[in-house]
Design an enzyme around this catalytic site. Structure first.
Site, PDB file in Angstrom:
ATOM      1  N   GLU A  42       0.800  -1.223   0.000  1.00  0.00           N
ATOM      2  CA  GLU A  42       0.000   0.000   0.000  1.00  0.00           C
ATOM      3  C   GLU A  42       0.840   1.284   0.000  1.00  0.00           C
ATOM      4  O   GLU A  42       0.614   2.181  -0.817  1.00  0.00           O
ATOM      5  CB  GLU A  42      -0.961  -0.046   1.204  1.00  0.00           C
ATOM      6  CG  GLU A  42      -1.700   1.232   1.502  1.00  0.00           C
ATOM      7  CD  GLU A  42      -2.749   1.623   0.456  1.00  0.00           C
ATOM      8  OE1 GLU A  42      -2.813   1.008  -0.616  1.00  0.00           O
ATOM      9  OE2 GLU A  42      -3.483   2.579   0.733  1.00  0.00           O
ATOM     10  N   GLU A  46       0.937   4.045  -2.955  1.00  0.00           N
ATOM     11  CA  GLU A  46       0.505   5.424  -2.686  1.00  0.00           C
ATOM     12  C   GLU A  46       1.650   6.407  -2.944  1.00  0.00           C
ATOM     13  O   GLU A  46       1.422   7.521  -3.415  1.00  0.00           O
ATOM     14  CB  GLU A  46       0.046   5.568  -1.231  1.00  0.00           C
ATOM     15  CG  GLU A  46      -1.109   4.650  -0.837  1.00  0.00           C
ATOM     16  CD  GLU A  46      -2.470   5.298  -0.967  1.00  0.00           C
ATOM     17  OE1 GLU A  46      -2.540   6.500  -1.291  1.00  0.00           O
ATOM     18  OE2 GLU A  46      -3.464   4.593  -0.749  1.00  0.00           O
ATOM     19  N   HIS A  53       0.962  12.851  -8.985  1.00  0.00           N
ATOM     20  CA  HIS A  53       0.028  13.942  -8.660  1.00  0.00           C
ATOM     21  C   HIS A  53       0.758  15.234  -8.299  1.00  0.00           C
ATOM     22  O   HIS A  53       0.218  16.320  -8.473  1.00  0.00           O
ATOM     23  CB  HIS A  53      -0.932  13.500  -7.553  1.00  0.00           C
ATOM     24  CG  HIS A  53      -1.957  12.528  -8.051  1.00  0.00           C
ATOM     25  ND1 HIS A  53      -3.314  12.680  -7.845  1.00  0.00           N
ATOM     26  CD2 HIS A  53      -1.825  11.382  -8.774  1.00  0.00           C
ATOM     27  CE1 HIS A  53      -3.966  11.675  -8.418  1.00  0.00           C
ATOM     28  NE2 HIS A  53      -3.080  10.866  -8.969  1.00  0.00           N
ATOM     29  N   ASP A  54       1.988  15.113  -7.800  1.00  0.00           N
ATOM     30  CA  ASP A  54       2.786  16.326  -7.593  1.00  0.00           C
ATOM     31  C   ASP A  54       3.300  16.842  -8.941  1.00  0.00           C
ATOM     32  O   ASP A  54       3.116  18.012  -9.285  1.00  0.00           O
ATOM     33  CB  ASP A  54       3.962  16.036  -6.654  1.00  0.00           C
ATOM     34  CG  ASP A  54       4.720  17.308  -6.273  1.00  0.00           C
ATOM     35  OD1 ASP A  54       4.069  18.355  -6.101  1.00  0.00           O
ATOM     36  OD2 ASP A  54       5.956  17.248  -6.160  1.00  0.00           O
ATOM     37  N   GLY A  72       5.345  21.800 -11.250  1.00  0.00           N
ATOM     38  CA  GLY A  72       5.717  20.423 -11.585  1.00  0.00           C
ATOM     39  C   GLY A  72       6.129  19.625 -10.359  1.00  0.00           C
ATOM     40  O   GLY A  72       5.459  19.686  -9.315  1.00  0.00           O
ATOM     41  N   ASP A  74       7.667  19.709  -7.677  1.00  0.00           N
ATOM     42  CA  ASP A  74       8.256  20.681  -6.743  1.00  0.00           C
ATOM     43  C   ASP A  74       7.822  20.451  -5.292  1.00  0.00           C
ATOM     44  O   ASP A  74       8.176  21.241  -4.416  1.00  0.00           O
ATOM     45  CB  ASP A  74       7.867  22.114  -7.165  1.00  0.00           C
ATOM     46  CG  ASP A  74       6.359  22.332  -7.136  1.00  0.00           C
ATOM     47  OD1 ASP A  74       5.600  21.348  -6.930  1.00  0.00           O
ATOM     48  OD2 ASP A  74       5.926  23.487  -7.329  1.00  0.00           O
ATOM     49  N   ASP A 187      -8.727   2.991  -3.668  1.00  0.00           N
ATOM     50  CA  ASP A 187      -9.404   3.059  -2.365  1.00  0.00           C
ATOM     51  C   ASP A 187     -10.694   3.855  -2.427  1.00  0.00           C
ATOM     52  O   ASP A 187     -11.568   3.701  -1.570  1.00  0.00           O
ATOM     53  CB  ASP A 187      -8.472   3.731  -1.339  1.00  0.00           C
ATOM     54  CG  ASP A 187      -7.215   2.913  -1.102  1.00  0.00           C
ATOM     55  OD1 ASP A 187      -7.332   1.690  -0.926  1.00  0.00           O
ATOM     56  OD2 ASP A 187      -6.118   3.498  -1.117  1.00  0.00           O
ATOM     57  N   ASP A 206       4.491  -5.892 -13.929  1.00  0.00           N
ATOM     58  CA  ASP A 206       4.441  -6.809 -15.061  1.00  0.00           C
ATOM     59  C   ASP A 206       3.409  -6.287 -16.055  1.00  0.00           C
ATOM     60  O   ASP A 206       2.904  -5.181 -15.900  1.00  0.00           O
ATOM     61  CB  ASP A 206       4.072  -8.218 -14.572  1.00  0.00           C
ATOM     62  CG  ASP A 206       2.783  -8.221 -13.746  1.00  0.00           C
ATOM     63  OD1 ASP A 206       2.026  -7.217 -13.801  1.00  0.00           O
ATOM     64  OD2 ASP A 206       2.532  -9.195 -13.040  1.00  0.00           O
TER      65      ASP A 206
HETATM   66  C1  HEM Z   1      -4.829   8.974 -17.379  1.00  0.00           C
HETATM   67  C2  HEM Z   1      -4.040   9.085 -16.333  1.00  0.00           C
HETATM   68  C3  HEM Z   1      -4.384   8.554 -14.984  1.00  0.00           C
HETATM   69  C4  HEM Z   1      -5.590   8.470 -14.350  1.00  0.00           C
HETATM   70  C5  HEM Z   1      -6.933   8.953 -14.845  1.00  0.00           C
HETATM   71  C6  HEM Z   1      -5.351   7.824 -13.071  1.00  0.00           C
HETATM   72  C7  HEM Z   1      -6.323   7.556 -12.137  1.00  0.00           C
HETATM   73  C8  HEM Z   1      -6.127   6.836 -10.966  1.00  0.00           C
HETATM   74  C9  HEM Z   1      -7.155   6.522 -10.000  1.00  0.00           C
HETATM   75  C10 HEM Z   1      -8.601   6.975 -10.085  1.00  0.00           C
HETATM   76  C11 HEM Z   1      -6.587   5.781  -9.033  1.00  0.00           C
HETATM   77  C12 HEM Z   1      -7.272   5.211  -7.780  1.00  0.00           C
HETATM   78  C13 HEM Z   1      -7.086   6.122  -6.592  1.00  0.00           C
HETATM   79  C14 HEM Z   1      -7.884   5.605  -5.403  1.00  0.00           C
HETATM   80  O1  HEM Z   1      -9.104   5.489  -5.516  1.00  0.00           O
HETATM   81  O2  HEM Z   1      -7.270   5.270  -4.357  1.00  0.00           O
HETATM   82  C15 HEM Z   1      -5.207   5.606  -9.365  1.00  0.00           C
HETATM   83  C16 HEM Z   1      -4.298   4.914  -8.615  1.00  0.00           C
HETATM   84  C17 HEM Z   1      -2.951   4.900  -8.879  1.00  0.00           C
HETATM   85  N1  HEM Z   1      -2.296   5.580  -9.886  1.00  0.00           N
HETATM   86 FE1  HEM Z   1      -3.146   6.480 -11.463  1.00  0.00          FE
HETATM   87  N2  HEM Z   1      -4.028   7.521 -12.971  1.00  0.00           N
HETATM   88  C18 HEM Z   1      -3.392   7.955 -14.101  1.00  0.00           C
HETATM   89  C19 HEM Z   1      -2.040   7.895 -14.364  1.00  0.00           C
HETATM   90  C20 HEM Z   1      -1.097   7.503 -13.454  1.00  0.00           C
HETATM   91  C21 HEM Z   1       0.318   7.684 -13.627  1.00  0.00           C
HETATM   92  C22 HEM Z   1       1.000   8.365 -14.818  1.00  0.00           C
HETATM   93  C23 HEM Z   1       0.925   7.157 -12.554  1.00  0.00           C
HETATM   94  C24 HEM Z   1       2.410   7.151 -12.378  1.00  0.00           C
HETATM   95  C25 HEM Z   1       3.047   7.194 -11.268  1.00  0.00           C
HETATM   96  C26 HEM Z   1      -0.122   6.603 -11.699  1.00  0.00           C
HETATM   97  C27 HEM Z   1       0.055   5.896 -10.525  1.00  0.00           C
HETATM   98  C28 HEM Z   1      -0.959   5.348  -9.758  1.00  0.00           C
HETATM   99  C29 HEM Z   1      -0.730   4.443  -8.640  1.00  0.00           C
HETATM  100  C30 HEM Z   1       0.611   3.870  -8.209  1.00  0.00           C
HETATM  101  C31 HEM Z   1      -1.989   4.178  -8.091  1.00  0.00           C
HETATM  102  C32 HEM Z   1      -2.301   3.265  -6.901  1.00  0.00           C
HETATM  103  C33 HEM Z   1      -2.385   3.974  -5.581  1.00  0.00           C
HETATM  104  C34 HEM Z   1      -2.704   2.971  -4.475  1.00  0.00           C
HETATM  105  O3  HEM Z   1      -2.638   1.753  -4.708  1.00  0.00           O
HETATM  106  O4  HEM Z   1      -3.018   3.394  -3.376  1.00  0.00           O
HETATM  107  N3  HEM Z   1      -1.335   6.855 -12.273  1.00  0.00           N
HETATM  108  N4  HEM Z   1      -4.951   6.256 -10.552  1.00  0.00           N
HETATM  109 CA   LIG Z   2       0.985  -6.236 -11.668  1.00  0.00          CA
HETATM  110 MN   LIG Z   3      -4.224   2.760  -1.706  1.00  0.00          MN
END
Ligand code: HEM
Ligand SMILES: [Ca+2]
Ligand SMILES: [Mn+2]
Length: 343
Positions: A42, A46, A53-54, A72, A74, A187, A206
């Site tokens: 987790e 996160e 997001h930053d 950006g 920052d 979440d 993967d």
């Molecule tokens: C079209 C672009 C993207 C959209 C719309 C998007 C949207 C989301 C959403 C809605 C979640 C779930 C958040 C929650 O409910 O807890 C999520 C999780 C996540 N996103 Fe993205 N995301 C995008 C691109 C990216 C990119 C570029 C990264 C690169 C680092 C990223 C990394 C993650 C990670 C690691 C999670 C999991 C967080 C967790 O497991 O707690 N996402 N994303």
């Molecule tokens: Ca996987």
């Molecule tokens: Mn989470």
């Protein structure tokens, strides 16, 4: 060229630049006390999400309209936490910010450097991950990011590609960055089932997310009708509308499919995308390459496969110029994906 290494004051490490020496104990602390001894769980997920997001709070288009476009990568999402965590797209990032803040204070780093360091260190715990680059030297943020720069799962592909293009990314780079959702869960998309992963292997970096998002959606893992969610193929797995659409859009479908059985490409393309993301808005000439402090990730053990109970016929072919690879089907009865354990 030969690089001269300096001995660090700890008597244990050497570094190419003395400025990197101070990071070895930070990495050790993070591994033990933030990532539970080196897990891809987790806090790792996160922390990786927070890097995005930053960083994506960066818009040359706004700057061209004589508005502040954001700094950006920052650290503004932490420095101006009260403002940025209130943005709709940042729902949930307050949790990891609160966990990270004591580490930032203890190690006297800027929030921008810390966010990218923690993301890269945590990610190194995921099997099959590439070792991410880490550059040190982001100054303190001067202002919060404007709202509406972080993509939402209910945004159209047009909107998503335009937003990323503004920040400097091609459609191919967007697809590569979605590989992050291979080590990820939601979440808040369906708040009744926190910790629900996007693929069946949330501790491995993967291609399963590229495979499983291409399978026909048949069910909602929790309640239906959530904004930004569409049907997934497996119990216990959640699918974002944005991931579904990127997998099927003519501009991105072939790139999406190309990652299914090319792990080397997946690693190099994701690492390249993350290297770009991690320094958005920053003056790289003023930064020091401390990538050597990032641990070497463990290798991947699982091969690309169709989850048990489903078949290659459940793939929704979207790329018009090449067939989806035929994959081995995991033996056994259909199972459900277990949630990511809460911290
Ligand atoms: C079209 C672009 C993207 C959209 C719309 C998007 C949207 C989301 C959403 C809605 C979640 C779930 C958040 C929650 O409910 O807890 C999520 C999780 C996540 N996103 Fe993205 N995301 C995008 C691109 C990216 C990119 C570029 C990264 C690169 C680092 C990223 C990394 C993650 C990670 C690691 C999670 C999991 C967080 C967790 O497991 O707690 N996402 N994303
Ligand atoms: Ca996987
Ligand atoms: Mn989470």
């Amino acid at each position: 060229a030969l690089t001269r290494r300096v001995a660090c004051p700890d008597g244990v490490h050497t570094a190419t630049n003395a400025a990197c020496c101070a990071l070895f104990p930070v990495v050790e602390d993070l591994q033990q006390n933030l990532f539970d001894g080196g897990e891809c769980g987790e806090e790792t997920h996160e922390s990786l999400r927070l890097t995005f997001h930053d960083a994506i709070g960066f818009s040359p288009a706004l700057t061209a309209e004589r508005q502040f476009g954001g700094g950006g990568a920052d650290g503004s999402i932490i420095t101006f936490e009260a403002i940025e965590t209130a943005f709709h797209a940042n729902n949930g990032v307050d949790d990891i910010i609160n966990v990270q803040k004591p580490f930032i204070a203890k190690h006297n780093m800027t929030a921008g450097d810390f966010i990218q360091l923690a993301g890269a260190v945590g990610f190194s715990n995921c099997a099959g991950a590439p070792r991410l680059e880490f550059l040190l030297g982001r100054p303190e943020a001067i202002a919060p990011s404007p709202d509406l720069l972080v993509p939402e799962p209910f945004d159209t592909v047009d909107h998503i590609l335009a937003r990323f293009a503004d920040a400097g990314f091609t459609p191919e780079e967007v697809v590569a960055l979605i590989a992050s959702h291979s080590t990820a869960a939601a979440d808040h998309v369906d708040p009744t089932i926190p910790g629900t992963p996007f693929d069946s292997t949330f501790s491995s970096f993967d291609s399963q997310v590229f495979i499983e998002v291409q399978l026909r959606g048949t069910l909602f893992p929790g309640t239906g009708g959530n904004q930004g969610e569409v049907e997934s193929p497996l119990r216990g797995e959640i699918r974002l509308q944005s991931d579904h659409d990127l997998a099927r859009d003519s501009r991105t479908a072939c790139e999406w499919q190309s990652f299914v059985n090319d792990h080397a490409k997946l690693q190099s393309a994701f690492a390249a995308g993350m290297a770009k993301l991690a320094v958005l808005g920053q003056d790289v000439s003023q930064m020091v390459d401390c990538s050597e402090v990032i641990p070497v990730p463990p290798p991947l053990v699982v091969e690309p496969h169709i989850p048990a109970g489903l078949s290659n016929n459940d793939i929704e072919q979207a790329c018009a110029t090449a067939a989806f690879p035929v994959l081995p089907v995991e033996p056994g009865p259909v199972t459900s994906v277990a949630p990511v354990p809460p911290s």
